[in-house]
Design a protein around this motif. Structure first.
Motif, PDB file in Angstrom:
ATOM      1  N   PHE A  93      -0.363  -2.411 -10.010  1.00  0.00           N
ATOM      2  CA  PHE A  93      -0.833  -2.103  -8.658  1.00  0.00           C
ATOM      3  C   PHE A  93      -0.139  -2.979  -7.629  1.00  0.00           C
ATOM      4  O   PHE A  93       0.329  -4.081  -7.918  1.00  0.00           O
ATOM      5  N   LEU A  94      -0.117  -2.443  -6.420  1.00  0.00           N
ATOM      6  CA  LEU A  94       0.481  -3.127  -5.288  1.00  0.00           C
ATOM      7  C   LEU A  94      -0.599  -3.248  -4.216  1.00  0.00           C
ATOM      8  O   LEU A  94      -1.350  -2.294  -3.964  1.00  0.00           O
ATOM      9  N   PHE A  95      -0.684  -4.431  -3.586  1.00  0.00           N
ATOM     10  CA  PHE A  95      -1.666  -4.651  -2.524  1.00  0.00           C
ATOM     11  C   PHE A  95      -0.928  -5.019  -1.243  1.00  0.00           C
ATOM     12  O   PHE A  95       0.071  -5.725  -1.279  1.00  0.00           O
ATOM     13  N   SER A  96      -1.453  -4.555  -0.114  1.00  0.00           N
ATOM     14  CA  SER A  96      -0.795  -4.802   1.164  1.00  0.00           C
ATOM     15  C   SER A  96      -1.831  -5.120   2.226  1.00  0.00           C
ATOM     16  O   SER A  96      -2.989  -4.701   2.151  1.00  0.00           O
ATOM     17  N   THR A  97      -1.397  -5.882   3.259  1.00  0.00           N
ATOM     18  CA  THR A  97      -2.251  -6.164   4.407  1.00  0.00           C
ATOM     19  C   THR A  97      -1.523  -5.758   5.684  1.00  0.00           C
ATOM     20  O   THR A  97      -0.299  -5.718   5.728  1.00  0.00           O
ATOM     21  N   SER A  98      -2.319  -5.503   6.716  1.00  0.00           N
ATOM     22  CA  SER A  98      -1.730  -4.985   7.945  1.00  0.00           C
ATOM     23  C   SER A  98      -2.547  -5.406   9.163  1.00  0.00           C
ATOM     24  O   SER A  98      -3.722  -5.770   9.055  1.00  0.00           O
ATOM     25  N   TYR A  99      -1.902  -5.326  10.321  1.00  0.00           N
ATOM     26  CA  TYR A  99      -2.608  -5.514  11.580  1.00  0.00           C
ATOM     27  C   TYR A  99      -3.593  -4.378  11.855  1.00  0.00           C
ATOM     28  O   TYR A  99      -4.374  -4.454  12.800  1.00  0.00           O
ATOM     29  N   ASP A 100      -3.567  -3.309  11.050  1.00  0.00           N
ATOM     30  CA  ASP A 100      -4.504  -2.206  11.275  1.00  0.00           C
ATOM     31  C   ASP A 100      -5.909  -2.520  10.756  1.00  0.00           C
ATOM     32  O   ASP A 100      -6.766  -1.649  10.697  1.00  0.00           O
ATOM     33  N   ARG A 101      -6.136  -3.792  10.353  1.00  0.00           N
ATOM     34  CA  ARG A 101      -7.442  -4.302   9.917  1.00  0.00           C
ATOM     35  C   ARG A 101      -7.825  -3.873   8.516  1.00  0.00           C
ATOM     36  O   ARG A 101      -8.978  -4.047   8.094  1.00  0.00           O
ATOM     37  N   THR A 102      -6.886  -3.309   7.779  1.00  0.00           N
ATOM     38  CA  THR A 102      -7.175  -2.916   6.401  1.00  0.00           C
ATOM     39  C   THR A 102      -6.226  -3.597   5.425  1.00  0.00           C
ATOM     40  O   THR A 102      -5.109  -3.996   5.780  1.00  0.00           O
ATOM     41  N   ALA A 103      -6.711  -3.721   4.199  1.00  0.00           N
ATOM     42  CA  ALA A 103      -5.855  -4.002   3.057  1.00  0.00           C
ATOM     43  C   ALA A 103      -5.902  -2.759   2.180  1.00  0.00           C
ATOM     44  O   ALA A 103      -6.912  -2.042   2.167  1.00  0.00           O
ATOM     45  N   ARG A 104      -4.810  -2.505   1.465  1.00  0.00           N
ATOM     46  CA  ARG A 104      -4.755  -1.296   0.647  1.00  0.00           C
ATOM     47  C   ARG A 104      -4.233  -1.612  -0.744  1.00  0.00           C
ATOM     48  O   ARG A 104      -3.442  -2.546  -0.934  1.00  0.00           O
ATOM     49  N   CYS A 105      -4.691  -0.818  -1.701  1.00  0.00           N
ATOM     50  CA  CYS A 105      -4.222  -0.898  -3.082  1.00  0.00           C
ATOM     51  C   CYS A 105      -3.478   0.388  -3.405  1.00  0.00           C
ATOM     52  O   CYS A 105      -3.958   1.489  -3.108  1.00  0.00           O
ATOM     53  N   TRP A 106      -2.295   0.233  -4.014  1.00  0.00           N
ATOM     54  CA  TRP A 106      -1.431   1.361  -4.322  1.00  0.00           C
ATOM     55  C   TRP A 106      -1.091   1.369  -5.805  1.00  0.00           C
ATOM     56  O   TRP A 106      -0.932   0.316  -6.417  1.00  0.00           O
ATOM     57  N   ASP A 107      -0.963   2.553  -6.358  1.00  0.00           N
ATOM     58  CA  ASP A 107      -0.443   2.675  -7.718  1.00  0.00           C
ATOM     59  C   ASP A 107       1.045   2.373  -7.679  1.00  0.00           C
ATOM     60  O   ASP A 107       1.794   3.035  -6.963  1.00  0.00           O
ATOM     61  N   PHE A 108       1.483   1.364  -8.419  1.00  0.00           N
ATOM     62  CA  PHE A 108       2.873   0.917  -8.336  1.00  0.00           C
ATOM     63  C   PHE A 108       3.842   2.016  -8.754  1.00  0.00           C
ATOM     64  O   PHE A 108       4.924   2.144  -8.187  1.00  0.00           O
ATOM     65  N   ASP A 109       3.461   2.813  -9.738  1.00  0.00           N
ATOM     66  CA  ASP A 109       4.368   3.836 -10.272  1.00  0.00           C
ATOM     67  C   ASP A 109       4.402   5.107  -9.442  1.00  0.00           C
ATOM     68  O   ASP A 109       5.472   5.677  -9.190  1.00  0.00           O
ATOM     69  N   THR A 110       3.224   5.577  -9.002  1.00  0.00           N
ATOM     70  CA  THR A 110       3.175   6.875  -8.316  1.00  0.00           C
ATOM     71  C   THR A 110       3.195   6.749  -6.794  1.00  0.00           C
ATOM     72  O   THR A 110       3.492   7.715  -6.100  1.00  0.00           O
ATOM     73  N   GLY A 111       2.838   5.569  -6.295  1.00  0.00           N
ATOM     74  CA  GLY A 111       2.793   5.370  -4.851  1.00  0.00           C
ATOM     75  C   GLY A 111       1.506   5.833  -4.214  1.00  0.00           C
ATOM     76  O   GLY A 111       1.340   5.730  -3.000  1.00  0.00           O
ATOM     77  N   ALA A 112       0.567   6.345  -5.008  1.00  0.00           N
ATOM     78  CA  ALA A 112      -0.699   6.826  -4.458  1.00  0.00           C
ATOM     79  C   ALA A 112      -1.535   5.662  -3.942  1.00  0.00           C
ATOM     80  O   ALA A 112      -1.590   4.604  -4.567  1.00  0.00           O
ATOM     81  N   CYS A 113      -2.190   5.866  -2.805  1.00  0.00           N
ATOM     82  CA  CYS A 113      -3.115   4.858  -2.281  1.00  0.00           C
ATOM     83  C   CYS A 113      -4.423   4.978  -3.054  1.00  0.00           C
ATOM     84  O   CYS A 113      -5.126   5.992  -2.957  1.00  0.00           O
ATOM     85  N   VAL A 114      -4.738   3.952  -3.816  1.00  0.00           N
ATOM     86  CA  VAL A 114      -5.904   3.985  -4.705  1.00  0.00           C
ATOM     87  C   VAL A 114      -7.178   3.575  -3.973  1.00  0.00           C
ATOM     88  O   VAL A 114      -8.256   4.118  -4.217  1.00  0.00           O
ATOM     89  N   ARG A 115      -7.054   2.596  -3.051  1.00  0.00           N
ATOM     90  CA  ARG A 115      -8.257   2.075  -2.409  1.00  0.00           C
ATOM     91  C   ARG A 115      -7.907   1.452  -1.068  1.00  0.00           C
ATOM     92  O   ARG A 115      -6.825   0.892  -0.908  1.00  0.00           O
TER      93      ARG A 115
END
Length: 406
Positions: free
Chosen positions: A121-143
């Protein structure tokens, strides 16, 4: 006699410069190193990522990764893949063997600050006030993790402790057995999140300025937060209680590194410091900087710092004595990495400098062998001393950064 010694030191410092890599067209913002130390990646304001042969002499540019529509904020390397984050609100996954983009992660609505990869999994943070979790292989936003009131800056992933904690409370013991995510925000709080449900587990309150950096102890039980309010705070991750306040810095905390029982901090007050984590005592101050200390690496008893005054410095970790000054950049240093007895420094002047550090030796502290920032930047995308108590936008941040690093 003193002037002769100073002259010899200056000559030695200048002789340590091996090479200048000047292929980037604008500021170098971030660096990442492959696990075997063979490839260095650099991200720039020119929208591109470059891969370099970190072990060869001379060092050569292996490939240029192009496709982002704005400047690069963060890069990480996972095996043969590189993931880059950008002010264009996307992340890209690249196959380093052929320099091809294999996936674009889209969904954030503002600049992406930081990314962390766990393998699956890949996790990201942003100025949009959210953090997101992504499936590393498919690129789908998981959470999507929602709850902060302002932009999210640093992020940590704490893997489950399969043995459980030593707590008497069953609920707390159960928490040790689950993966958690920790985020820090411009809203002055840090939060822990359940990886499984996306639920906010704890909110850490006490800071009065933006949380600019996070780290944890090696066991993943204690959280350290650095803030624009000039303090570092230690917390029990699972109880959410405050343990210590480290309050000797005089300006914003830019980055933190923890190794065993030692915590290293860098600040806009022109110093780096070493602390004993158990009691919060400052045991050493690394002085001499003329501007914000922007990045730090600790290696073999030595502390390396990059600074807005355009100089790199090497200190003996135990004594605090300066052992070398790296002088060649025209503008502030923004990131650094160490590999193969070489120091790599990236700068706002659009260059990467390569330095020979094979002759530098430190007095090894028992609790200290190597402590390195995972992105080499220290005070870059997620650690902005100017963002304190504000919700500044991307354009304003870029203007402020240019002013501060010159």
């Amino acid at each position: 006699m003193g002037s002769a010694a100073s002259k010899r030191r200056a000559e030695r410092d200048n002789d340590s410069l091996i090479q200048t890599l000047d292929e980037h067209e604008s500021a170098v913002n971030c660096m990442a190193l492959s696990s075997d130390g063979s490839v260095l990646a650099t991200g720039s304001d020119d929208h591109n990522i470059r891969l370099w042969s970190a072990k060869t002499t001379p060092i050569e540019c292996l490939s240029v990764l192009t496709g982002h529509g704005d400047y690069i904020t963060h890069v990480i390397i996972d095996e043969t893949f590189l993931v880059s984050a950008s002010a264009d609100r996307t992340m890209r996954k690249w196959d380093m063997t052929n320099a091809q983009c294999v996936f674009v992660y889209s969904g954030h609505t503002s600049l992406i600050n930081r990314i962390v990869c766990t393998g699956d999994f890949l996790f990201s943070t942003s100025y949009d006030r959210t953090a997101r979790c992504w499936d590393f292989d498919t690129g789908a936003c998981v959470r999507v993790f929602r709850g902060h009131k302002h932009g999210i800056l640093p992020i940590l992933f704490i893997p489950a402790d399969q043995d459980g904690g030593e707590e008497d409370n069953e609920d707390e013991t159960d928490m040790y057995k689950k993966d958690i995510i920790i985020t820090g925000s411009q809203d002055s709080t840090a939060k822990t999140w359940s990886f499984e449900t996306g639920e906010c587990l704890k909110t850490f309150r006490g800071h009065t300025g933006a949380i600019l950096c996070l780290t944890s102890d090696p066991l993943g039980k204690t959280l350290f937060t650095g803030s624009g309010d000039n303090t570092i705070r230690a917390w029990d991750i699972y109880r959410g209680t405050e343990l210590h306040v480290f309050d000797q810095h005089q300006a914003a905390i830019i980055n933190l590194l923890c190794f065993n029982k030692l915590l290293f901090s860098i600040s806009a007050d022109h110093t780096a410091r070493c602390w004993v984590t158990d009691v919060g005592d400052c045991t050493r101050i690394y002085k001499g900087h003329k501007h914000t200390v922007s990045c730090i690496q600790v290696d073999n008893g030595l502390v390396y710092t990059g600074c807005g005054d355009a100089l790199g410095r090497c200190f003996d970790a135990r004594s605090g004595a300066i052992k070398r000054t790296f002088k060649s950049h025209a503008l502030g240093i923004s990131c650094m990495q160490i590999a193969n007895e070489r120091l790599f420094t990236g700068s706002v002047d659009a260059t990467v400098k390569v330095w020979d550090i094979s002759d530098l030796k430190g007095d090894i502290i028992p609790d200290l062998k190597t402590a390195r920032s995972n992105d080499g930047r220290g005070g870059s995308a997620e650690n902005r001393s100017d963002d304190v108590d504000s919700g500044i936008d991307d354009r304003e941040y870029r203007d402020r950064r240019a002013q501060n690093m010159v």
